[in-house]
Design an enzyme around this catalytic site. Structure first.
Site, PDB file in Angstrom:
ATOM      1  N   LYS A  35       9.749   0.108  -8.927  1.00 48.31           N
ATOM      2  CA  LYS A  35       9.632  -1.359  -8.824  1.00 48.31           C
ATOM      3  C   LYS A  35       8.246  -1.724  -8.282  1.00 48.31           C
ATOM      4  CE  LYS A  35      11.926  -1.140  -4.312  1.00 48.31           C
ATOM      5  NZ  LYS A  35      13.227  -1.330  -3.628  1.00 48.31           N
ATOM      6  N   TYR A 259     -16.254 -12.833  11.605  1.00 55.77           N
ATOM      7  CA  TYR A 259     -15.670 -14.157  11.861  1.00 55.77           C
ATOM      8  C   TYR A 259     -14.969 -14.186  13.214  1.00 55.77           C
ATOM      9  CZ  TYR A 259     -16.294 -15.639   7.005  1.00 55.77           C
ATOM     10  OH  TYR A 259     -16.818 -15.996   5.800  1.00 55.77           O
TER      11      TYR A 259
HETATM   12  C1  PLP Z   1      13.522   0.052  -3.263  1.00 56.23           C
HETATM   13  C2  PLP Z   1      14.839   0.674  -3.330  1.00 56.23           C
HETATM   14  C3  PLP Z   1      14.983   2.052  -3.127  1.00 56.23           C
HETATM   15  C4  PLP Z   1      13.832   2.941  -2.712  1.00 56.23           C
HETATM   16  O1  PLP Z   1      13.637   2.812  -1.322  1.00 56.23           O
HETATM   17  P1  PLP Z   1      12.554   3.699  -0.550  1.00 56.23           P
HETATM   18  O2  PLP Z   1      12.736   3.332   0.882  1.00 56.23           O
HETATM   19  O3  PLP Z   1      11.220   3.267  -1.062  1.00 56.23           O
HETATM   20  O4  PLP Z   1      12.857   5.097  -0.858  1.00 56.23           O
HETATM   21  C5  PLP Z   1      16.228   2.604  -3.302  1.00 56.23           C
HETATM   22  N1  PLP Z   1      17.293   1.834  -3.625  1.00 56.23           N
HETATM   23  C6  PLP Z   1      17.191   0.504  -3.806  1.00 56.23           C
HETATM   24  C7  PLP Z   1      18.404  -0.280  -4.153  1.00 56.23           C
HETATM   25  C8  PLP Z   1      15.965  -0.120  -3.658  1.00 56.23           C
HETATM   26  O5  PLP Z   1      15.871  -1.436  -3.846  1.00 56.23           O
END
Ligand code: PLP
Length: 362
Positions: A35, A259
């Site tokens: 994702k 800044y």
């Molecule tokens: C993002 C996600 C993961 C992966 O999680 P990590 O902490 O990056 O390993 C697994 N399951 C679901 C449902 C997620 O949304």
């Protein structure tokens, strides 16, 4: 010549880290979670790096379809499932699996006849209180899904809140596993429980944590979900954010940098100006002292991060000059350390790398 900032993606590290996940869960099949543009690493590169995964999991429909267009024929899982009827048709057309976490989604599935069956991950809320059916509602939701003719295999899933802590005060992993087992008792189908933090715990929790499918994300990119360093877990950084010095200033005691003049030199010193700022995705809230490598030497940031630039202390790198290489995170400097200094997590830094940053592969 382009600005010198570049995110280098290490494809071999993606492969290596997937193998590490599998070593923790040798009996499980693995979704590689891609994702958010593969946590900022690029979908198409992730597809190549994770060619050995059993499936790819993500949230975004456009990218799920793109995986098919890029030739990925193994399973694809939409982790938040479908949002409307058109999504269901997309899933049937491209053979995409999706999570079902609420009654509204199941109702939509009932009222949307599909030409092809779709496989569903039925999600249980075991205490995270984000998405999913409560344990006592789970069997009913399962029966309702089972009765839909265009539903294929049903996988039972949940998500851990605190798997990165050995014994969390509020909601230890053991409690979530117990609730899951109670809610899923007697129901057929594979189980999918473990995110990266859960995957790390699988060798230790062999007796209780049964996850036919694992869902590692952050560990595949060489970050940790918390608790221990990437190196301790045998992970390699999959992204190095690198740039160069584009300016050097010799400043006197009492001079200020950047800044807000937030950094005041207490002695004469050299500072370097790096072509990297918050518009590249570097966290603006990283304070003075955030670790940086210049010519491979570990030093620190000084003053406020601005949009396109940040300053670093060159006291320990006397040979540094305009053009010297700077590593913001990645090989030689764990992203988790930078994130920790900036009060955030490696996930956020990876995902925030801006479109204007050039990407290279090695
Ligand atoms: C993002 C996600 C993961 C992966 O999680 P990590 O902490 O990056 O390993 C697994 N399951 C679901 C449902 C997620 O949304």
């Amino acid at each position: 010549m382009p600005r010198p900032i570049v995110a280098i993606i290490h494809l071999a590290a993606l492969r290596h880290n997937l193998a590490r996940a599998r070593a923790c869960a040798p009996d499980s099949r693995a979704w590689a979670v891609v994702k958010a543009n593969a946590y900022g690493h690029g979908l198409e590169r992730a597809l190549r790096g994770f060619a050995e995964a059993d499936g790819l999991a993500l949230i975004e429909f456009d990218n799920a379809v793109r995986l098919r267009e890029l030739g990925w024929t193994k399973p694809v899982l939409l982790l938040e499932g479908w949002f409307d009827a058109a999504d269901l048709h997309t899933m049937a057309r491209h053979g995409l699996n999706g999570a079902a976490h609420c009654d509204e989604q199941i109702a939509l599935l009932e009222s949307t006849p599909l030409a092809r069956r779709i496989d569903v991950h039925l999600k249980m809320n075991t205490g995270m209180n984000r998405l999913g059916f409560r344990p006592h509602e789970f069997a009913r939701a399962h029966a309702r899904l089972r009765a839909i003719p265009h539903v294929g295999e049903i996988t039972l899933m949940t998500h851990f809140a605190n798997a990165d802590e050995a014994a969390h005060r509020c909601l230890p992993i053991g409690e979530q596993i117990r609730r899951f087992d109670a809610g899923a008792a007697g129901l057929p189908g594979p189980r999918s429980l473990a995110n990266s933090a859960g995957v790390f715990r699988m060798p230790e929790l062999k007796e209780t944590l049964v996850s036919d499918w694992i869902r590692p994300g952050i560990m595949l990119y060489g970050g940790t979900p918390g608790g221990g360093s990437a190196a301790e877990h045998g992970l390699l950084p999959a992204m190095t954010l690198a740039s160069e010095l584009i300016g050097v200033q010799d400043i006197a005691a009492g001079d200020f940098v950047g800044y807000g003049s937030r950094f005041e030199a207490d002695r004469a010193m050299r500072i370097g100006v790096v072509a990297c700022g918050y518009a590249d995705g570097y966290p603006r809230h990283a304070p003075t002292g955030t670790p940086v490598l210049v010519n491979g030497v570990r030093t620190r940031s000084v003053g406020r991060v601005s949009m396109d630039m940040m300053a670093v202390d060159l006291t320990d790198v006397p040979e540094a000059r305009v053009g010297s290489r700077v590593v913001l995170w990645g090989q030689g400097l764990p992203i988790d350390e930078v994130a920790d200094s900036a009060g955030t997590i490696g996930y956020e830094l990876m995902c925030a790398v801006a479109p204007r940053v050039r990407i290279e592969e090695d």
